[in-house]
Each structure stands twice: as structure tokens, then as C-alpha cells.
Design an enzyme around this catalytic site. Structure first.
Site, PDB file in Angstrom:
ATOM      1  CG  ASP A  19      -1.985   1.269   1.156  1.00  0.00           C
ATOM      2  OD1 ASP A  19      -2.829   1.204   0.500  1.00  0.00           O
ATOM      3  OD2 ASP A  19      -1.768   2.051   2.104  1.00  0.00           O
ATOM      4  CG  HIS A  59      -5.797  -2.975  -0.088  1.00  0.00           C
ATOM      5  ND1 HIS A  59      -4.810  -2.428  -1.234  1.00  0.00           N
ATOM      6  CD2 HIS A  59      -5.487  -2.191   1.099  1.00  0.00           C
ATOM      7  CE1 HIS A  59      -4.246  -1.476  -0.712  1.00  0.00           C
ATOM      8  NE2 HIS A  59      -4.325  -1.414   0.517  1.00  0.00           N
TER       9      HIS A  59
END
Length: 320
Positions: A99, A298
């Protein structure tokens, strides 16, 4: 056994978790996370002969959180990594990020290739600089509803997420995971600025197997001082675009690895799928085709630890 201590570097104090001996691997978390997002990686990396170190990056967890918004620019974040490597007594390291940690890792390799043995990014591909400031571009494209623009409003997201931190984090992790019903990587994360981001996020009755109540407790504690430091990273997106102008057109030349999930919304951001397809041509030292994990959302290294660990260890060992 993971050990914890504080490191002074680059004008801030950072909390780090570490395990193992051997070549240094710096593990950089994203939003809204902490060092704990790498807890599945410490043991395997140590067993493979590496020294794994994961900081709470500035603005997070037990690390310092400067008040000034511009203290969270990409140059500050890269400076923290460079200072951390040096404070740990090393001249070089492997740098791995997920991320927001991925752009920090990619930029560390771009700006200080002399200190990076190899670089791996999870979820977010390399930072090929666009033609216009990202906040302005997303504001124009989505009428101010893209989540970056919502985060850029001073104090707004800060207050929404801090109102019930545990619920906010539970919703974040579930809704962006591959386990959420109807998980769709192509759906853009748009926010009604009046209702906030959490209003439409599902709140699971039970957490996925890979994200336990203990994990949620640890994460909630790390945000006991609020979200402002973490959100300030987003408030520097246009500033970062300005600061990196000298590297326009530059590419990461160090050995590289990119991993992402096919249900992760981030690789589906505007222009990103095309970028991922071109990575083998754009990156001269990409060691394999981008690794796409089926059914993974994610939270790459937490949702698919075995596959991520195997790919990382193969990559790090080949670069040694």
C-alpha cells in the site's frame, strides 16, 4: 521471536519490530496499518536467513507524529528509510512495501539505488510520475468524490475514523479484502463527502480467518492517538508530485518484484491496469511477470501469507 525497540533517525523516533540475522529486509506498511501487518513474514524471513525489520512509519503507532502536514512528504518518508538502514548499522537493504509503503519502497530504490539491494511492492506498482498533480486529477475526474480528495479535507476523515476506531478498522479491512461479498477490483473508492466513507462499508458479523480479533485489537491500539498523522500522507500527494519533478521519466533500476491481488481495488485505479501490463517493458530489472494472486484483496501479505512469503524469499535469495 519478534523484538521491539525505538530508533532515532531523520529527526524522528520510530518504533521498530525485528527478527532474524542476515541481510536486512525493511518492511514498510500502508494505511491504515502498522508494523503488525507483517507479522506473518517475520518468522519465514528469519528462517530463510534474513533480518526482518518493520517500523511503525512516521505518523503511525508508537512512532513520532509531527504536527506539520508537510513533514509527511515522500522525501521525508524516504529519508526515514535511509536513516533507519544506517541506524541499524547497515549500508544496504532490501526494501519491501505494501500500500503506501510500496511508493516509499519504490522511491527509496529510485532516489537511493546505492542503498537498495532489491525492492518489492505489494498492491501499488512503481511510481511512474503522471502528467498532472494527482489530487487535482482525481478531483476533476470524480467531482471531488475520490477518497484521496475526501482525506485531503482537514480534520474530516480524522474525526470520522476516530469516532469508533475499532469499527472503522474492521470495516476497512473487511470491505477491501477478497472475502467481502461482491468484492470488485474495478469499483472506484468514491465517498459522499456529507455521509463519510464508512457509511456504506459492510460491517462483518465475523472476521475473515486471516484477520483475527487479536489482530484487530493490536491495530486498534496503534491508532489510539488518532488518524491525522496517517492521513497527512495523502495530504502530500500533490506536493510529492512537485518534489519529484527532477525524476520525471526515471525508472527503478534495482532488482524488483511486484505482487497484487485480483480483487484489490488499488491496481484498478484509473490508468493503473495499463501501467501493470507495461511493467515488464518499463522496468529493466523486474525479476518476473507481476504476480497476480487469485481471490486476494488489498491486504496482500496478510490474506495470502504463504504465497507472498514464498515469492519474497525466492526473490530476496536470488538477489543475495
Amino acid at each position: 521471536m519478534v523484538e521491539h525497540r525505538m530508533i532515532d533517525t531523520n529527526g524522528v523516533r520510530l518504533h521498530i519490530a525485528e527478527e532474524g540475522e542476515g541481510p536486512l529486509v525493511v518492511l514498510l506498511h500502508g494505511f491504515p496499518e502498522s508494523w503488525h501487518s507483517w507479522h506473518h513474514q517475520f518468522g519465514p524471513l528469519a528462517d530463510a536467513g534474513f533480518r526482518a525489520v518493520a517500523p511503525d512509519q512516521r505518523g503511525y503507532g508508537r512512532s513520532d507524529r509531527p504536527d506539520a502536514v508537510d513533514a509527511y512528504s515522500i522525501l521525508h518518508l524516504v529519508g526515514d528509510v535511509v536513516g533507519l538502514i544506517q541506524a541499524l548499522g547497515e549500508e544496504k537493504a532490501y526494501v519491501v512495501g505494501h500500500d503506501w509503503g510500496a511508493p516509499v519502497a519504490w522511491h527509496t530504490a529510485l532516489l537511493r539505488p546505492d542503498m537498495v539491494r532489491g525492492v518489492a511492492g505489494l498492491s501499488v506498482p512503481p511510481p511512474f510520475r503522471g502528467t498532472e498533480p494527482p489530487l487535482a486529477a482525481m478531483d476533476k475526474r470524480f467531482g471531488g468524490r475520490f477518497y484521496w480528495n475526501y482525506f485531503n479535507r482537514p480534520g474530516v476523515a480524522d474525526a470520522e475514523f476516530a469516532k469508533d476506531t475499532r469499527t472503522a478498522l474492521r470495516k476497512f479491512f473487511y470491505s477491501a479484502s477478497g472475502d467481502a461479498p461482491g468484492a470488485d477490483a474495478g469499483k472506484q473508492p468514491l465517498v459522499d463527502p456529507e455521509r463519510g466513507w464508512l457509511a456504506d462499508m459492510p460491517d462483518p458479523e465475523a472476521l475473515p480467518e486471516w484477520f483475527t480479533e487479536d489482530d484487530l485489537d493490536t491495530l486498534t491500539e496503534s491508532f489510539s492517538k488518532g488518524f491525522t498523522g496517517a492521513l497527512n500522507w495523502y495530504r502530500n500527494l500533490d506536493r510529492n508530485w512537485e518534489l519529484t519533478a527532477p525524476w520525471q521519466g526515471s525508472v527503478v533500476t534495482r532488482p524488483a518484484l511486484y505482487i497484487y491481488g485480483d480483487r484489490d481495488p488499488v491496481p484498478a485505479f484509473p490508468g493503473t491496469p495499463e501501467l501493470i501490463e507495461r511493467l515488464p517493458d518499463l522496468m529493466p530489472n523486474l525479476r518476473r511477470e507481476p504476480l497476480k494472486l487469485a481471490g486476494c484483496g488489498h491486504w496482500t501479505q496478510q490474506e495470502r501469507p504463504a504465497e507472498v512469503n514464498a515469492a519474497l524469499i525466492e526473490f530476496l535469495t536470488a538477489c543475495s
